[in-house]
Scaffold this motif. Structure first.
Motif, PDB file in Angstrom:
ATOM      1  N   THR A   6      -4.433  -4.545   9.150  1.00 28.25           N
ATOM      2  CA  THR A   6      -4.592  -2.916   8.828  1.00 28.25           C
ATOM      3  C   THR A   6      -3.603  -2.575   9.118  1.00 28.25           C
ATOM      4  O   THR A   6      -2.080  -2.245   9.163  1.00 28.25           O
ATOM      5  CB  THR A   6      -6.007  -2.832  10.068  1.00 28.25           C
ATOM      6  OG1 THR A   6      -5.094  -2.882  11.498  1.00 28.25           O
ATOM      7  CG2 THR A   6      -6.904  -3.197  10.148  1.00 28.25           C
TER       8      THR A   6
ATOM      9  N   ASP B 261      -5.184   1.894   5.480  1.00 25.99           N
ATOM     10  CA  ASP B 261      -5.350   2.917   5.841  1.00 25.99           C
ATOM     11  C   ASP B 261      -2.914   4.036   5.562  1.00 25.99           C
ATOM     12  O   ASP B 261      -2.705   3.855   6.705  1.00 25.99           O
ATOM     13  CB  ASP B 261      -5.396   3.463   6.886  1.00 25.99           C
ATOM     14  CG  ASP B 261      -5.680   5.063   6.236  1.00 25.99           C
ATOM     15  OD1 ASP B 261      -4.746   6.103   5.798  1.00 25.99           O
ATOM     16  OD2 ASP B 261      -7.358   5.956   7.007  1.00 25.99           O
TER      17      ASP B 261
ATOM     18  N   SER C 247      -4.819   6.825  -0.454  1.00 23.10           N
ATOM     19  CA  SER C 247      -4.060   7.148   0.711  1.00 23.10           C
ATOM     20  C   SER C 247      -4.759   6.053   1.641  1.00 23.10           C
ATOM     21  O   SER C 247      -4.638   5.475   2.733  1.00 23.10           O
ATOM     22  CB  SER C 247      -4.666   8.698   1.672  1.00 23.10           C
ATOM     23  OG  SER C 247      -6.001   8.372   0.923  1.00 23.10           O
ATOM     24  N   VAL C 248      -6.021   4.792   1.209  1.00 22.04           N
ATOM     25  CA  VAL C 248      -6.762   4.115   1.534  1.00 22.04           C
ATOM     26  C   VAL C 248      -6.846   2.706   0.610  1.00 22.04           C
ATOM     27  O   VAL C 248      -7.496   3.423  -0.679  1.00 22.04           O
ATOM     28  CB  VAL C 248      -8.639   4.850   2.653  1.00 22.04           C
ATOM     29  CG1 VAL C 248      -8.477   3.486   3.428  1.00 22.04           C
ATOM     30  CG2 VAL C 248      -7.972   5.576   3.413  1.00 22.04           C
TER      31      VAL C 248
END
Length: 392
Positions: free
Chosen positions: A205, A320, A314-315
């Motif tokens: 992430t 993210d 954007s993700v």
């Protein structure tokens, strides 16, 4: 005398109508064409002036995505600033995101000093068009360049195809190693398989610093700040975006002293060179020092270039980009304590020397100037003169 008309002598014209001279059809058409061409030139001149204005705003708009904000609109920055100005007292309920917008507005006015007084709502669209086209241009530019840099410097067993994105990301051994969180060992078959299969313990992430941000692409787990934002790949991407792709070839490593001396040499060479070069982004937006948000912008672009994703979102799965960008600017702009703030200041100074060659004299503080030998000598002379006066 006879009233008859003398032979060979014509009668005077009865009216002004007879003064008209017949004009050929082709002559009339030529006259109309000339009039239309004159009118067209006038319209084209006005269009060129308007187009130059639009191009100017679009070129300046490049600063918005590069050094101000990667995702927010100008209107959001302006509204946040206006709201804060309307409040007589500090808003205790403000959020971190609101602070990001406020700092973004301040950064915008530093990048474009005339913006606050001259920009209008009509021009915002031109600025944003320039801003968004910049992101796309830089994404396309880095696609091939990053592959070339990796193949040249890291020499992977399976070279990266400059035109193919599907062979990148965690599918690629070399790209996977660069994208791998610093807390995980990419060389471990178990971890590598876990990352590729998105196993819970190995989900990647935006909350982990990737290896490509670090000097020599390795992090010290006992001191994660050491070497962060000092990688060769990050420097190359920055120079390619803000200077030119050719200037990225001059990045010779991750060290300090030797490369700064070399950067100064190249800067002097560029100043005295008579070779005509295209104006680059840093010149267009009058950028003389590296800023936190410009580093965050390049970091996001570099992550995308290393990934296997083909279109900008954007993700991206579990990653993210918005939070990743905010985490980077928070590292610089919300450094806790004086020690961290001093480290950030030294890191930005290191970046400015690496990119622009020499330190900017405009950045010198009054305290530093006061300690310079000429000012020290002047102070010593004054003290000697005062001592002599007191003795008399």
């Amino acid at each position: 005398m006879s009233q008859a008309t003398v032979e060979g002598v014509s009668e005077p014209p009865a009216s002004s109508q007879s003064l008209m001279v017949a004009t050929s059809e082709s002559a009339c058409q030529r006259w109309k064409i000339a009039a239309l061409e004159e009118k067209l030139q006038s319209l084209e001149a006005g269009h060129e002036v308007k187009q130059r204005e639009i191009n100017y705003y679009m070129s300046k708009g490049r600063a918005i995505r590069c050094v101000v904000t990667l995702f927010d609109n100008i209107e959001d920055l302006i509204c946040k600033n206006d709201r804060r100005c309307e409040l007589e007292e500090e808003d205790e309920d403000r959020t971190v995101d609101q602070d990001h917008l406020q700092v973004g507005y301040i950064t915008l006015n530093q990048a474009l000093p005339w913006f606050h007084s001259k920009a209008t709502n009509m021009e915002h669209e031109d600025y944003m068009q320039g801003a968004d086209s910049t992101r796309g241009d830089d994404t396309s530019k880095l696609k091939g360049l990053v592959a070339d840099w990796i193949n040249c410097d890291l020499k992977p067993a399976l070279p990266i195809d400059p035109k193919d994105k599907y062979c990148r990301g965690f599918v690629s051994d070399v790209c996977g190693r660069l994208l791998c969180p610093t807390g995980l060992d990419w060389n471990s078959p178990v971890i590598k398989a876990g990352i590729r299969d998105c196993v819970d313990s190995y989900v990647v992430t935006e909350m982990s610093w990737p290896a490509f941000l670090y000097e020599k692409y390795m992090a010290d787990q006992e001191n994660l700040e050491e070497g962060l934002f000092k990688s060769t790949l990050l420097l190359q991407a920055f120079k390619a975006i803000f200077m030119s792709p050719s200037s990225a070839r001059d990045v010779a490593g991750d060290g300090d002293t030797a490369n700064i001396i070399e950067a100064n040499r190249r800067a002097k060479k560029d100043v005295y060179s008579s070779k005509k070069v295209k104006t680059h982004v840093a010149q267009i937006i009058k950028m003389h020092t590296v800023t936190p948000r410009s580093i965050a912008y390049v970091s996001c672009q570099l992550w995308f270039a290393l990934s296997s994703v083909t279109s900008w979102h954007s993700v991206d799965g579990d990653f993210d980009y918005i939070i990743f960008w905010k985490n980077i600017i928070d590292f610089f702009e919300i450094a806790p304590g004086r020690a961290s703030q001093q480290k950030v200041k030294r890191l930005l100074a290191w970046w400015s020397r690496k990119i622009f060659g020499t330190s900017q004299r405009a950045e010198l503080t009054e305290g530093v100037k006061a300690r310079m030998s000429m000012n020290t000598l002047a102070k010593q002379r004054a003290q000697q003169d005062d001592a002599l006066f007191d003795s008399e």
